[in-house]
Write an enzyme that holds these catalytic residues in place. Structure first.
Site, PDB file in Angstrom:
ATOM      1  N   ASP A   1      -3.206  -1.717  -4.958  1.00 23.30           N
ATOM      2  CA  ASP A   1      -2.255  -2.322  -4.023  1.00 23.30           C
ATOM      3  C   ASP A   1      -2.503  -3.818  -3.851  1.00 23.30           C
ATOM      4  O   ASP A   1      -2.079  -4.417  -2.862  1.00 23.30           O
ATOM      5  CB  ASP A   1      -2.255  -1.595  -2.668  1.00 23.30           C
ATOM      6  CG  ASP A   1      -3.532  -1.777  -1.875  1.00 23.30           C
ATOM      7  OD1 ASP A   1      -4.498  -2.371  -2.400  1.00 23.30           O
ATOM      8  OD2 ASP A   1      -3.572  -1.334  -0.704  1.00 23.30           O
TER       9      ASP A   1
ATOM     10  N   THR B   1       0.827  -1.208   0.000  1.00 21.72           N
ATOM     11  CA  THR B   1       0.000   0.000   0.000  1.00 21.72           C
ATOM     12  C   THR B   1       0.861   1.257   0.000  1.00 21.72           C
ATOM     13  O   THR B   1       0.541   2.243  -0.672  1.00 21.72           O
ATOM     14  CB  THR B   1      -0.940   0.010   1.217  1.00 21.72           C
ATOM     15  OG1 THR B   1      -1.755  -1.169   1.181  1.00 21.72           O
ATOM     16  CG2 THR B   1      -1.837   1.237   1.221  1.00 21.72           C
TER      17      THR B   1
END
Length: 207
Positions: A86, A18
């Protein structure tokens, strides 16, 4: 790259997916799709008893990711617009093959393919490869309560599963371009040069 990039950042728990996806989205001025983790109502129970709560956990993730990627297709990929995520939807199989058994695993596989076979697939994957010690340090640093005491054997197996999955994806029909990052040696958060090396590779592919 012939088509607008659909970039997925992948790697085991704690790899920094992320963080890197967010950094790239900000620099490249691209929309970002972030997976839902802490909002999963079964995650605490899963880490307390994996056998009892695996199916519920995996189904929640699958349904939410399906919804996200349908929206991503409608808003971006089907219109030829680039996007960063992500995660790759394939991670659902990576985790479920390890956490589910028997009939539940068979049912999950069927549902997975029904939901995902026609979803857009990333054509560029950034794979953050890291060993157990590196992942444990990063997991401890981000301080998620439900990850405290994570089973190291489970995490080590995920490392191996991710390596195998990347090899499978490389030969899959979508044949994504895969950039592998050595997460043990590369610190894209603290070292600007490391990050710029990654972003420059992606920029070259986007030309």
């Amino acid at each position: 790259m012939k088509h607008a990039p659909f970039i997925a950042v992948e790697g085991p728990i704690g790899a920094g997916k992320t963080t890197l996806a967010t950094m790239l989205a900000e620099e490249l001025q691209l929309p970002i799709v972030k997976e839902i983790v802490e909002e999963n109502p079964f995650i605490d129970k899963f880490y307390q008893s994996m056998d009892d709560w695996s199916f519920q956990l995996e189904m929640f993730f699958l349904c939410n990711r399906y919804k996200q990627l349908k929206e991503t297709a409608n808003e971006f990929t089907e219109k030829g617009k680039p996007v960063v995520s992500d995660y790759h939807i394939y991670k659902n199989l990576i985790f479920s093959e390890r956490t589910l058994k028997g009939i539940e695993r068979d049912k999950y596989r069927q549902i997975y393919h029904v939901l995902t076979d026609d979803l857009p697939k990333p054509n560029l994957i950034i794979y953050i490869k890291a060993d157990l010690n590196t992942l444990l340090k990063r997991i401890a640093k981000r301080g998620r309560a439900f990850e405290e005491g994570i089973d190291q054997g489970y995490l080590q197996q995920l490392i191996e599963d991710y390596d195998a999955a990347m090899a499978e994806l490389a030969d899959s029909p979508s044949k994504p371009h895969i950039i592998t990052i050595d997460g043990n040696a590369v610190d894209f958060v603290e070292n600007q040069e490391h990050y710029e090396e990654i972003s420059s590779q992606i920029k070259e592919l986007m030309i």
